[in-house]
Design a protein around this motif. Structure first.
Motif, PDB file in Angstrom:
ATOM      1  N   UNK A   1      49.282  74.856  53.957  1.00 47.46           N
ATOM      2  CA  UNK A   1      48.870  75.678  54.974  1.00 47.46           C
ATOM      3  C   UNK A   1      49.001  77.217  54.350  1.00 47.46           C
ATOM      4  N   UNK A   2      49.988  77.430  53.209  1.00 44.54           N
ATOM      5  CA  UNK A   2      50.021  78.905  52.619  1.00 44.54           C
ATOM      6  C   UNK A   2      48.623  79.210  52.204  1.00 44.54           C
ATOM      7  N   UNK A   3      48.236  78.321  51.225  1.00 47.23           N
ATOM      8  CA  UNK A   3      46.851  78.693  50.618  1.00 47.23           C
ATOM      9  C   UNK A   3      45.779  78.615  51.538  1.00 47.23           C
ATOM     10  N   UNK A   4      45.719  78.012  52.753  1.00 49.06           N
ATOM     11  CA  UNK A   4      44.748  78.242  53.700  1.00 49.06           C
ATOM     12  C   UNK A   4      44.785  79.543  54.465  1.00 49.06           C
ATOM     13  N   UNK A   5      46.017  80.052  54.727  1.00 48.69           N
ATOM     14  CA  UNK A   5      46.295  81.244  55.096  1.00 48.69           C
ATOM     15  C   UNK A   5      45.773  82.326  54.018  1.00 48.69           C
ATOM     16  N   UNK A   6      45.979  82.369  53.055  1.00 55.14           N
ATOM     17  CA  UNK A   6      45.630  83.230  51.764  1.00 55.14           C
ATOM     18  C   UNK A   6      44.202  83.272  51.518  1.00 55.14           C
ATOM     19  N   UNK A   7      43.391  82.109  51.682  1.00 49.46           N
ATOM     20  CA  UNK A   7      42.028  82.048  51.827  1.00 49.46           C
ATOM     21  C   UNK A   7      41.627  82.791  52.833  1.00 49.46           C
ATOM     22  N   UNK A   8      42.298  82.564  54.121  1.00 45.90           N
ATOM     23  CA  UNK A   8      41.698  83.170  55.297  1.00 45.90           C
ATOM     24  C   UNK A   8      41.748  84.631  55.045  1.00 45.90           C
ATOM     25  N   UNK A   9      42.799  84.953  54.655  1.00 46.58           N
ATOM     26  CA  UNK A   9      42.914  86.467  54.377  1.00 46.58           C
ATOM     27  C   UNK A   9      42.043  87.395  53.323  1.00 46.58           C
ATOM     28  N   UNK A  10      41.872  86.536  52.357  1.00 43.56           N
ATOM     29  CA  UNK A  10      40.816  86.971  51.575  1.00 43.56           C
ATOM     30  C   UNK A  10      39.363  86.916  51.939  1.00 43.56           C
ATOM     31  N   UNK A  11      39.158  86.016  52.609  1.00 48.09           N
ATOM     32  CA  UNK A  11      37.846  85.866  53.356  1.00 48.09           C
ATOM     33  C   UNK A  11      37.692  87.158  54.450  1.00 48.09           C
ATOM     34  N   UNK A  12      38.868  87.348  55.116  1.00 48.62           N
ATOM     35  CA  UNK A  12      38.590  88.428  56.109  1.00 48.62           C
ATOM     36  C   UNK A  12      38.329  89.795  55.449  1.00 48.62           C
ATOM     37  N   UNK A  13      39.207  89.976  54.204  1.00 46.59           N
ATOM     38  CA  UNK A  13      38.990  91.064  53.396  1.00 46.59           C
ATOM     39  C   UNK A  13      37.539  91.304  52.861  1.00 46.59           C
ATOM     40  N   UNK A  14      36.792  90.231  52.416  1.00 50.42           N
ATOM     41  CA  UNK A  14      35.658  90.300  51.812  1.00 50.42           C
ATOM     42  C   UNK A  14      34.670  90.322  52.855  1.00 50.42           C
ATOM     43  N   UNK A  15      34.761  90.080  54.001  1.00 52.73           N
ATOM     44  CA  UNK A  15      33.871  90.058  55.116  1.00 52.73           C
ATOM     45  C   UNK A  15      33.587  91.647  55.464  1.00 52.73           C
ATOM     46  N   UNK A  16      34.551  92.361  55.372  1.00 52.47           N
ATOM     47  CA  UNK A  16      34.386  93.588  55.938  1.00 52.47           C
ATOM     48  C   UNK A  16      33.292  94.476  55.183  1.00 52.47           C
ATOM     49  N   UNK A  17      32.950  94.209  53.995  1.00 50.10           N
ATOM     50  CA  UNK A  17      31.972  95.003  53.141  1.00 50.10           C
ATOM     51  C   UNK A  17      30.580  94.508  53.613  1.00 50.10           C
ATOM     52  N   UNK A  18      29.697  95.186  53.696  1.00 47.76           N
ATOM     53  CA  UNK A  18      28.271  95.000  53.985  1.00 47.76           C
ATOM     54  C   UNK A  18      27.597  94.443  52.779  1.00 47.76           C
ATOM     55  N   UNK A  19      26.806  93.626  52.805  1.00 50.61           N
ATOM     56  CA  UNK A  19      25.848  93.028  51.934  1.00 50.61           C
ATOM     57  C   UNK A  19      25.082  94.200  51.268  1.00 50.61           C
ATOM     58  N   UNK A  20      24.377  94.898  52.121  1.00 55.79           N
ATOM     59  CA  UNK A  20      23.694  96.071  51.782  1.00 55.79           C
ATOM     60  C   UNK A  20      24.236  97.447  51.180  1.00 55.79           C
ATOM     61  N   UNK A  21      25.570  97.385  51.293  1.00 49.97           N
ATOM     62  CA  UNK A  21      26.221  98.433  50.937  1.00 49.97           C
ATOM     63  C   UNK A  21      26.463  98.805  49.343  1.00 49.97           C
ATOM     64  N   UNK A  22      26.341  99.651  48.933  1.00 49.05           N
ATOM     65  CA  UNK A  22      26.138  99.972  47.280  1.00 49.05           C
ATOM     66  C   UNK A  22      27.834 100.172  46.931  1.00 49.05           C
ATOM     67  N   UNK A  23      28.069  99.191  45.889  1.00 50.40           N
ATOM     68  CA  UNK A  23      29.576  99.445  45.482  1.00 50.40           C
ATOM     69  C   UNK A  23      29.698 100.508  44.912  1.00 50.40           C
ATOM     70  N   UNK A  24      31.055 100.956  45.074  1.00 50.46           N
ATOM     71  CA  UNK A  24      31.493 102.404  44.925  1.00 50.46           C
ATOM     72  C   UNK A  24      31.124 102.954  43.287  1.00 50.46           C
ATOM     73  N   UNK A  25      30.987 101.944  42.268  1.00 54.37           N
ATOM     74  CA  UNK A  25      30.760 102.493  40.966  1.00 54.37           C
ATOM     75  C   UNK A  25      29.207 102.796  40.819  1.00 54.37           C
ATOM     76  N   UNK A  26      28.346 102.656  41.781  1.00 53.83           N
ATOM     77  CA  UNK A  26      26.883 103.103  41.364  1.00 53.83           C
ATOM     78  C   UNK A  26      26.879 104.671  41.850  1.00 53.83           C
TER      79      UNK A  26
END
Length: 67
Positions: free
Chosen positions: A42-67
């Motif tokens: 359950x703890x691992x599933x929650x961590x995965x969910x949180x990481x997926x939520x953080x990852x889905x916030x960035x747009x795929x077309x958005x240029x990463x900040x290091x460019x």
């Protein structure tokens, strides 16, 4: 009932009681381990969910900040 037969029955009963106690203890330990593994899952599933939520916030077309 003969004394010898009574002794054999008592020995069998004692062996079965001992075996039953061992099996019960083993079952208890296994259930404790299953409960711990479920909680860990359950703890691992929650961590995965949180990481997926953080990852889905960035747009795929958005240029990463290091460019």
């Amino acid at each position: 009932m003969s004394e010898d037969r009574l002794n054999r029955l008592e020995e069998k009963l004692a062996f079965q009681e001992h075996s039953l106690t061992e099996m019960s203890d083993t079952l208890y330990r296994q259930q404790q381990e299953i409960d711990a593994l479920k909680e860990h899952q359950r703890e691992l599933a929650e961590r995965i969910r949180v990481l997926q939520d953080k990852g889905s916030g960035a747009s795929e077309e958005e240029v990463p900040p290091h460019y």
